[in-house]
Design a protein around this motif. Sequence first.
Motif, PDB file in Angstrom:
ATOM      1  N   UNK A 125      36.993 -57.945 -22.083  1.00 14.11           N
ATOM      2  CA  UNK A 125      37.460 -58.167 -23.440  1.00 14.11           C
ATOM      3  C   UNK A 125      36.504 -59.042 -24.232  1.00 14.11           C
ATOM      4  N   UNK A 126      36.575 -58.935 -25.559  1.00  8.12           N
ATOM      5  CA  UNK A 126      35.694 -59.717 -26.418  1.00  8.12           C
ATOM      6  C   UNK A 126      36.124 -61.176 -26.508  1.00  8.12           C
ATOM      7  N   UNK A 127      35.159 -62.056 -26.774  1.00 14.81           N
ATOM      8  CA  UNK A 127      35.452 -63.478 -26.927  1.00 14.81           C
ATOM      9  C   UNK A 127      36.090 -63.729 -28.285  1.00 14.81           C
ATOM     10  N   UNK A 128      37.043 -64.645 -28.316  1.00 14.69           N
ATOM     11  CA  UNK A 128      37.677 -65.011 -29.573  1.00 14.69           C
ATOM     12  C   UNK A 128      36.739 -65.793 -30.472  1.00 14.69           C
ATOM     13  N   UNK A 129      36.892 -65.614 -31.790  1.00 13.24           N
ATOM     14  CA  UNK A 129      36.049 -66.335 -32.738  1.00 13.24           C
ATOM     15  C   UNK A 129      36.469 -67.792 -32.883  1.00 13.24           C
ATOM     16  N   UNK A 151      34.047 -57.672 -30.391  1.00 17.00           N
ATOM     17  CA  UNK A 151      34.662 -56.445 -29.888  1.00 17.00           C
ATOM     18  C   UNK A 151      34.585 -56.391 -28.368  1.00 17.00           C
ATOM     19  N   UNK A 152      35.617 -55.835 -27.754  1.00 16.39           N
ATOM     20  CA  UNK A 152      35.595 -55.627 -26.311  1.00 16.39           C
ATOM     21  C   UNK A 152      34.719 -54.440 -25.944  1.00 16.39           C
ATOM     22  N   UNK A 153      34.368 -54.321 -24.683  1.00 17.49           N
ATOM     23  CA  UNK A 153      33.546 -53.200 -24.222  1.00 17.49           C
ATOM     24  C   UNK A 153      34.338 -51.898 -24.355  1.00 17.49           C
ATOM     25  N   UNK A 154      33.635 -50.839 -24.736  1.00 15.72           N
ATOM     26  CA  UNK A 154      34.281 -49.545 -24.943  1.00 15.72           C
ATOM     27  C   UNK A 154      33.325 -48.437 -24.532  1.00 15.72           C
ATOM     28  N   UNK A 155      33.798 -47.531 -23.692  1.00 15.75           N
ATOM     29  CA  UNK A 155      32.953 -46.432 -23.220  1.00 15.75           C
ATOM     30  C   UNK A 155      33.814 -45.410 -22.477  1.00 15.75           C
TER      31      UNK A 155
END
Length: 432
Positions: A125-129, A151-155
Amino acid sequence: MERRVYMFVDQVKVHIKAGKGGDGLVSFRHEKYVAYGGPFGGDGGNGGDVIFEADPGMTTLLDLRYHRKIIATPGEKGKNKKMHGANGEHKVVKVPLGTIVKRSDNNQVLADLTKPHQRQVVAHGGRGGRGNWHFRSSHNTAPKYAEQGVLGEEFDCIVELRVLADVGLVGFPSVGKSTFLDAVSKARPEIGDYPFTTITPNVGVVQTGDGRSFVLADLPGLIEGASDGKGLGHQFLRHIERCRVIIHVIDMGAEDGRDPLKDYEVINNELKSYQIRLLERPQIVVANKMDMENAQENVRRFKEKYPDIPVYETTTIIHEGLDAVLRKAADLLATTPAFPITEDTGETGVMYTFEEKKKDILIEKEDDGVWNVSGPRLERVFDINKLNTEEDFYLFANKMRYLGIDTALREAGCQDGDTVRLLGFEFEFIEN
């Protein structure tokens, strides 16, 4: 005979998306008796991961066939009073033992789940701002900006099931593999007098007379051309990769009119054509259906052509000669190490290949003299559409320094006054 149909799924393509990090909050402290309250916005929560877990109770990837999109929960936005937004929930996907998860674009193996309840993060998951209170300084005591969540990883990825078994039964259809498994274990495979009775792997636990045990798999029958995908083809060969010992069952009675010696050559050629490492596994040759009329003559011919290969004579339908085969298999397992999973790349013994990781930041000088900055990390971090205020540009400059883009530009030869293009946005490079 009525044929039963089994829903066995051993390969599925799915889309995976980890959760986006929550955005940081822009907020200020407004409390009585607190002078010059200052920034007070909290950080966004981290996005949830996508996690695969090996479940011993599952035997097929059927669930994934109907759930092709796997999405984790995003993190919450930051809150007032420097409070952290909640992290997104992880998405846990349960799959059978023996499952491999790999990216569809470069075959990179992300998870190989061989132990009960083993877990592996497949997409992070993506890191929070960060909230605006992180950006206060002596020069800017009231920052009106905060970071966006990453953004989280997506593929897309391929999920494959490769049956976990110590020993695998191979051979042409209807040579007696299912009867063999039925005779030596409590597994109850479908048995019939037609080709491809076994269309899915059957697995059973076998115990020898001296107390040793191992897992035996009755794998779908091979035919000539299987390594090219004919018949059950790669669906079969995929499962045998896990096995450390191969029991090669031959119909010495030639009940279907085939030549047993030719059968032996064809099966080994298919194993060799698919992957040379399959033939590195020790192989036990079982001459089955020895109660048939031509069996003794065919065994004689086989021993004459292959004098150095031990042959174990059996009649599986009456459980004759099986214990010697099981003892030999147990002996070989004691001295044979596990074989690493390999990928058929057209080269001998090549492990899974990985694409070279794309650089996070790429700097190139275009023909028009403009320095172009690109890379996957920039696409995740920057949103040019949000450059509206002075604070936005200040944050933009901080990110440039934080990611080392300004340093990389200098090292590439960028001079004061040169034009830099980043995601379609052009600006002038100025040395401080």
